[in-house]
Design a protein around this motif. Structure first.
Motif, short mmCIF file in Angstrom:
data_model
loop_
_atom_site.label_atom_id
_atom_site.label_comp_id
_atom_site.label_asym_id
_atom_site.label_seq_id
_atom_site.Cartn_x
_atom_site.Cartn_y
_atom_site.Cartn_z
N PRO A 1 43.86 7.66 25.54
CA PRO A 1 43.28 8.28 24.35
C PRO A 1 41.82 8.69 24.53
N GLU A 2 41.09 7.96 25.36
CA GLU A 2 39.68 8.31 25.56
C GLU A 2 39.54 9.69 26.20
N ALA A 3 40.41 10.00 27.15
CA ALA A 3 40.36 11.31 27.80
C ALA A 3 40.69 12.41 26.80
N VAL A 4 41.69 12.19 25.95
CA VAL A 4 42.06 13.19 24.95
C VAL A 4 40.91 13.38 23.95
N GLN A 5 40.27 12.30 23.58
CA GLN A 5 39.14 12.38 22.64
C GLN A 5 38.00 13.19 23.24
N GLN A 6 37.69 12.95 24.51
CA GLN A 6 36.62 13.69 25.17
C GLN A 6 36.96 15.17 25.30
N LEU A 7 38.21 15.46 25.67
CA LEU A 7 38.64 16.86 25.78
C LEU A 7 38.60 17.54 24.42
N CYS A 8 39.02 16.82 23.39
CA CYS A 8 39.02 17.37 22.03
C CYS A 8 37.59 17.71 21.61
N ALA A 9 36.66 16.80 21.86
CA ALA A 9 35.26 17.04 21.50
C ALA A 9 34.73 18.28 22.21
N ARG A 10 35.11 18.43 23.48
CA ARG A 10 34.64 19.58 24.25
C ARG A 10 35.26 20.88 23.73
N VAL A 11 36.57 20.88 23.48
CA VAL A 11 37.26 22.10 23.02
C VAL A 11 36.75 22.52 21.64
N LEU A 12 36.53 21.54 20.76
CA LEU A 12 36.10 21.85 19.39
C LEU A 12 34.58 21.95 19.26
N SER A 13 33.86 21.65 20.32
CA SER A 13 32.39 21.66 20.30
C SER A 13 31.83 20.79 19.18
N VAL A 14 32.34 19.55 19.14
CA VAL A 14 31.85 18.57 18.16
C VAL A 14 31.33 17.36 18.93
N GLY A 15 30.64 16.49 18.23
CA GLY A 15 30.08 15.30 18.87
C GLY A 15 31.17 14.30 19.19
N GLU A 16 31.06 13.13 18.66
CA GLU A 16 32.00 12.05 18.91
C GLU A 16 33.33 12.30 18.22
N VAL A 17 34.40 12.02 18.93
CA VAL A 17 35.74 12.11 18.37
C VAL A 17 36.42 10.77 18.64
N GLY A 18 37.01 10.20 17.60
CA GLY A 18 37.69 8.92 17.74
C GLY A 18 39.19 9.06 17.66
N ALA A 19 39.90 8.03 18.09
CA ALA A 19 41.35 8.04 18.08
C ALA A 19 41.91 8.21 16.67
N GLY A 20 41.15 7.81 15.67
CA GLY A 20 41.60 7.90 14.29
C GLY A 20 41.31 9.23 13.62
N ASN A 21 40.63 10.12 14.34
CA ASN A 21 40.32 11.44 13.77
C ASN A 21 41.55 12.33 13.75
N THR B 1 50.31 18.48 14.06
CA THR B 1 51.20 17.74 13.15
C THR B 1 50.92 16.24 13.08
N ALA B 2 50.27 15.69 14.10
CA ALA B 2 50.01 14.25 14.11
C ALA B 2 48.91 13.90 13.11
N ASP B 3 49.04 12.72 12.54
CA ASP B 3 48.02 12.26 11.59
C ASP B 3 46.69 11.98 12.29
N THR B 4 46.75 11.43 13.49
CA THR B 4 45.53 11.11 14.24
C THR B 4 45.71 11.53 15.70
N LEU B 5 44.60 11.60 16.42
CA LEU B 5 44.68 11.92 17.85
C LEU B 5 45.47 10.85 18.59
N ALA B 6 45.36 9.60 18.19
CA ALA B 6 46.11 8.53 18.84
C ALA B 6 47.61 8.78 18.73
N ASP B 7 48.05 9.42 17.65
CA ASP B 7 49.47 9.69 17.45
C ASP B 7 49.98 10.84 18.31
#
Length: 92
Positions: free
Chosen positions: A22-42, A75-81
């Motif tokens: 999940p940490e890798a997906v969160q980092q990639l998500c932050a980079r793609v969306l150009s946002v700061g911190e992204v958590g598994a619950g976002n 469709t997922a509620d959170t990135l962790a999902d």
């Protein structure tokens, strides 16, 4: 303008996969969306994601060996999902 020739393996999800990262997906998500911190619950859409950025994120994940389809981000509620869960051996 020339179109990029698609890589024959670009949509192949059968290669090596890093499950449960999940940490890798969160980092990639932050980079793609150009946002700061992204958590598994976002929520991806809640962070400003749409179908185009979902495709970009899925492609970035595949490049890192993480098999996930773009529709999961939408469709997922959170990135962790969005991540595949390791199968649990039910016959113990």
């Amino acid at each position: 303008m020339r179109r990029r020739k698609p890589d024959e393996n670009e949509n192949d999800l059968s290669g090596p996969v890093r499950e449960g990262d999940p940490e890798a997906v969160q980092q990639l998500c932050a980079r793609v969306l150009s946002v700061g911190e992204v958590g598994a619950g976002n929520n991806f859409v809640g962070l400003g994601g749409d179908s185009i950025t979902a495709m970009k994120l899925a492609t970035a994940c595949r490049r890192e060996g993480i098999a996930v389809r773009s529709v999961r981000f939408l469709t997922a509620d959170t990135l962790a999902d969005t991540l595949p869960r390791p199968e649990v051996n039910a016959a113990r």
